[in-house]
Motif scaffolding. Structure first.
Motif, PDB file in Angstrom:
ATOM      1  N   VAL A  34      -0.671   1.559 -14.187  1.00  0.00           N
ATOM      2  CA  VAL A  34      -1.579   0.749 -13.570  1.00  0.00           C
ATOM      3  C   VAL A  34      -2.385   1.613 -12.592  1.00  0.00           C
ATOM      4  O   VAL A  34      -1.690   1.895 -11.485  1.00  0.00           O
ATOM      5  CB  VAL A  34      -1.234  -0.543 -12.801  1.00  0.00           C
ATOM      6  CG1 VAL A  34      -2.387  -1.038 -12.137  1.00  0.00           C
ATOM      7  CG2 VAL A  34      -0.563  -1.532 -13.941  1.00  0.00           C
ATOM      8  N   PRO A  35      -3.650   2.116 -12.765  1.00  0.00           N
ATOM      9  CA  PRO A  35      -4.253   3.075 -11.641  1.00  0.00           C
ATOM     10  C   PRO A  35      -4.552   2.381 -10.591  1.00  0.00           C
ATOM     11  O   PRO A  35      -4.675   1.145 -10.481  1.00  0.00           O
ATOM     12  CB  PRO A  35      -5.679   3.274 -12.419  1.00  0.00           C
ATOM     13  CG  PRO A  35      -5.401   2.958 -13.929  1.00  0.00           C
ATOM     14  CD  PRO A  35      -4.576   1.799 -14.121  1.00  0.00           C
ATOM     15  N   GLY A  36      -4.497   3.280  -9.511  1.00  0.00           N
ATOM     16  CA  GLY A  36      -4.658   2.664  -8.222  1.00  0.00           C
ATOM     17  C   GLY A  36      -4.150   3.295  -7.064  1.00  0.00           C
ATOM     18  O   GLY A  36      -3.391   4.491  -7.279  1.00  0.00           O
ATOM     19  N   GLU A  37      -4.384   3.005  -5.786  1.00  0.00           N
ATOM     20  CA  GLU A  37      -3.825   3.575  -4.669  1.00  0.00           C
ATOM     21  C   GLU A  37      -2.820   2.573  -4.200  1.00  0.00           C
ATOM     22  O   GLU A  37      -3.077   1.151  -3.844  1.00  0.00           O
ATOM     23  CB  GLU A  37      -4.709   3.780  -3.693  1.00  0.00           C
ATOM     24  CG  GLU A  37      -5.747   4.858  -3.835  1.00  0.00           C
ATOM     25  CD  GLU A  37      -7.153   4.970  -2.986  1.00  0.00           C
ATOM     26  OE1 GLU A  37      -6.996   4.361  -2.138  1.00  0.00           O
ATOM     27  OE2 GLU A  37      -7.755   6.240  -3.170  1.00  0.00           O
ATOM     28  N   TYR A  38      -1.646   3.245  -3.895  1.00  0.00           N
ATOM     29  CA  TYR A  38      -0.611   2.164  -3.231  1.00  0.00           C
ATOM     30  C   TYR A  38       0.093   2.738  -1.965  1.00  0.00           C
ATOM     31  O   TYR A  38       0.553   3.884  -1.859  1.00  0.00           O
ATOM     32  CB  TYR A  38       0.483   2.309  -4.312  1.00  0.00           C
ATOM     33  CG  TYR A  38       0.442   1.752  -5.863  1.00  0.00           C
ATOM     34  CD1 TYR A  38       0.739   0.497  -6.008  1.00  0.00           C
ATOM     35  CD2 TYR A  38      -0.128   2.641  -6.661  1.00  0.00           C
ATOM     36  CE1 TYR A  38       0.483  -0.005  -7.475  1.00  0.00           C
ATOM     37  CE2 TYR A  38      -0.764   2.002  -7.805  1.00  0.00           C
ATOM     38  CZ  TYR A  38      -0.164   0.962  -8.314  1.00  0.00           C
ATOM     39  OH  TYR A  38      -0.487   0.484  -9.579  1.00  0.00           O
ATOM     40  N   PRO A  39      -0.491   2.152  -0.917  1.00  0.00           N
ATOM     41  CA  PRO A  39      -0.223   2.444   0.376  1.00  0.00           C
ATOM     42  C   PRO A  39       1.204   2.276   0.668  1.00  0.00           C
ATOM     43  O   PRO A  39       1.876   1.340   0.297  1.00  0.00           O
ATOM     44  CB  PRO A  39      -1.136   1.706   1.533  1.00  0.00           C
ATOM     45  CG  PRO A  39      -2.243   1.019   0.471  1.00  0.00           C
ATOM     46  CD  PRO A  39      -1.583   0.897  -0.920  1.00  0.00           C
ATOM     47  N   MET A  40       1.796   3.557   1.405  1.00  0.00           N
ATOM     48  CA  MET A  40       3.191   3.505   1.656  1.00  0.00           C
ATOM     49  C   MET A  40       3.513   2.873   3.076  1.00  0.00           C
ATOM     50  O   MET A  40       2.695   3.427   3.955  1.00  0.00           O
ATOM     51  CB  MET A  40       3.815   4.797   1.733  1.00  0.00           C
ATOM     52  CG  MET A  40       3.822   5.377   0.248  1.00  0.00           C
ATOM     53  SD  MET A  40       4.626   6.947  -0.025  1.00  0.00           S
ATOM     54  CE  MET A  40       6.207   6.415  -0.119  1.00  0.00           C
ATOM     55  N   GLN A  41       4.283   2.111   3.376  1.00  0.00           N
ATOM     56  CA  GLN A  41       4.459   1.505   4.786  1.00  0.00           C
ATOM     57  C   GLN A  41       6.013   1.732   5.309  1.00  0.00           C
ATOM     58  O   GLN A  41       6.919   1.867   4.439  1.00  0.00           O
ATOM     59  CB  GLN A  41       4.314   0.018   4.636  1.00  0.00           C
ATOM     60  CG  GLN A  41       2.777  -0.465   4.304  1.00  0.00           C
ATOM     61  CD  GLN A  41       1.747  -0.086   5.154  1.00  0.00           C
ATOM     62  OE1 GLN A  41       2.149   0.169   6.438  1.00  0.00           O
ATOM     63  NE2 GLN A  41       0.583  -0.173   4.404  1.00  0.00           N
ATOM     64  N   PRO A  42       6.122   1.980   6.601  1.00  0.00           N
ATOM     65  CA  PRO A  42       7.357   1.994   6.983  1.00  0.00           C
ATOM     66  C   PRO A  42       8.219   0.905   6.832  1.00  0.00           C
ATOM     67  O   PRO A  42       8.016  -0.229   7.134  1.00  0.00           O
ATOM     68  CB  PRO A  42       7.075   2.236   8.642  1.00  0.00           C
ATOM     69  CG  PRO A  42       6.143   1.752   9.088  1.00  0.00           C
ATOM     70  CD  PRO A  42       5.116   1.920   7.507  1.00  0.00           C
ATOM     71  N   ILE A  43       9.431   0.983   6.127  1.00  0.00           N
ATOM     72  CA  ILE A  43      10.300  -0.163   6.000  1.00  0.00           C
ATOM     73  C   ILE A  43      11.728  -0.138   6.807  1.00  0.00           C
ATOM     74  O   ILE A  43      12.352  -0.927   6.708  1.00  0.00           O
ATOM     75  CB  ILE A  43      10.716  -0.157   4.625  1.00  0.00           C
ATOM     76  CG1 ILE A  43      11.576   0.999   4.095  1.00  0.00           C
ATOM     77  CG2 ILE A  43       9.499  -0.281   3.734  1.00  0.00           C
ATOM     78  CD1 ILE A  43      12.100   1.131   2.882  1.00  0.00           C
ATOM     79  N   GLY A  44      11.761   1.100   7.661  1.00  0.00           N
ATOM     80  CA  GLY A  44      13.070   0.984   8.566  1.00  0.00           C
ATOM     81  C   GLY A  44      13.333   2.750   8.892  1.00  0.00           C
ATOM     82  O   GLY A  44      12.442   3.509   8.742  1.00  0.00           O
ATOM     83  N   ARG A  45      14.430   2.845   9.559  1.00  0.00           N
ATOM     84  CA  ARG A  45      14.992   4.111  10.149  1.00  0.00           C
ATOM     85  C   ARG A  45      16.250   4.220   9.739  1.00  0.00           C
ATOM     86  O   ARG A  45      16.929   3.552   9.431  1.00  0.00           O
ATOM     87  CB  ARG A  45      14.769   4.196  11.431  1.00  0.00           C
ATOM     88  CG  ARG A  45      15.290   3.326  12.365  1.00  0.00           C
ATOM     89  CD  ARG A  45      16.571   3.856  13.038  1.00  0.00           C
ATOM     90  NE  ARG A  45      17.454   3.050  13.736  1.00  0.00           N
ATOM     91  CZ  ARG A  45      18.613   3.143  14.216  1.00  0.00           C
ATOM     92  NH1 ARG A  45      19.355   4.102  13.892  1.00  0.00           N
ATOM     93  NH2 ARG A  45      19.096   2.183  15.375  1.00  0.00           N
ATOM     94  N   SER A  46      16.617   5.672   9.419  1.00  0.00           N
ATOM     95  CA  SER A  46      18.070   5.946   9.283  1.00  0.00           C
ATOM     96  C   SER A  46      18.852   5.970  10.230  1.00  0.00           C
ATOM     97  O   SER A  46      18.583   5.793  11.522  1.00  0.00           O
ATOM     98  CB  SER A  46      17.826   7.465   8.511  1.00  0.00           C
ATOM     99  OG  SER A  46      16.832   7.316   7.578  1.00  0.00           O
TER     100      SER A  46
END
Length: 259
Positions: free
Chosen positions: A213-225
């Motif tokens: 599925v073409p498109g742009e998928y923004p990445m978001q912060p989900i946590g820290r290590s």
């Protein structure tokens, strides 16, 4: 009058010499001008022989970006690791450019940095002969998936090893040393050597992608290590992080038509 004329001639000659130094190739001024011109955007590729889906990662650096380490990988929708797409070469090999000072001068050498990218390392789940999950000589990540961490904004052009279908996740973990803040101070864990190599912990970003599925998928912060890389858990107290949240201005996955 003769002295005045001689002074004027001298000034003209000096000005001409300065101009030549500034603009003639090889002159100091010319070199400084060249060095001042920074590369604003890089494009590079990994896994060029992959037989699966083509993915682009578009990364825009933030105001606190300063030689971070990072890894990019994919998981299924349930969080099961599938493969690495990119990881900084120093982590991939376990060898850092400034890793050995045994001769009195820095040279490349092996170093283990479990606090650098622990979430990715534990997800990859390849235990080395020292009993941890960090790559090292004999347990390296293949060159096809690694490279120097870009110093500028970049586009990573990559492929999955095998065709993907349905939904899956693309993740990125990023960490930068010596970025202390009021919560993550340099004496918070005085006896933890690994913590001191990381300061604020690594941040994990993620995006859910639909194959084909073409498109742009923004990445978001989900946590820290984990702050010292002691485990592979994801912690959600991002409010303790300050400058670490400004290493990245934006990052997104781009799927083009036909991929």
């Amino acid at each position: 009058m003769k002295n005045i004329n001689n002074t004027l001639i001298t000034l003209v000659l000096v000005a001409s010499a300065v101009a030549l130094i500034a603009f003639v190739p090889g002159g100091d001024g010319f070199q400084k001008r060249k060095k001042a011109k920074a590369v604003e955007h890089l494009t590079f590729q990994t896994n060029i022989n992959g037989q699966g889906n083509a993915l682009n990662l578009e990364f825009v650096k933030g105001p606190e970006h300063n030689h971070p380490l990072m890894a990019v990988w994919i998981e299924d929708i349930d969080g099961n690791y599938i493969q690495t797409l990119f990881v900084a070469a120093s982590i991939a090999k376990g060898v850092f450019a400034y890793g050995d000072k045994s001769t009195g001068r820095w040279k490349a050498g092996e170093i283990q940095r479990p606090a650098a990218l622990p979430y990715w390392a534990h997800k990859r789940n390849v235990m080395n002969d020292k009993g941890n999950f960090m790559p090292r000589p004999g347990f390296e990540v293949p060159d096809a998936y690694s490279g120097a961490t870009p110093k500028a904004n970049f586009t990573l052009e990559t492929r999955t090893d095998k065709p993907m279908s349905g939904k899956f996740r693309v993740l990125m973990e990023i960490n930068q040393s010596w970025d202390w803040n009021r919560y993550w101070t340099n004496n918070k864990f005085p006896d933890d050597r690994e913590y001191k190599t990381s300061s604020q912990p690594a941040i994990v970003y993620a995006a859910e992608v639909t194959a084909g599925v073409p498109g742009e998928y923004p990445m978001q912060p989900i946590g820290r290590s984990h702050h010292a890389g002691a485990d592979g858990k994801l912690y959600n107290d991002l409010e303790t992080l300050t400058t670490a949240m400004k290493i990245v201005e934006s990052v997104k996955v781009v799927v083009k038509a036909g991929n």
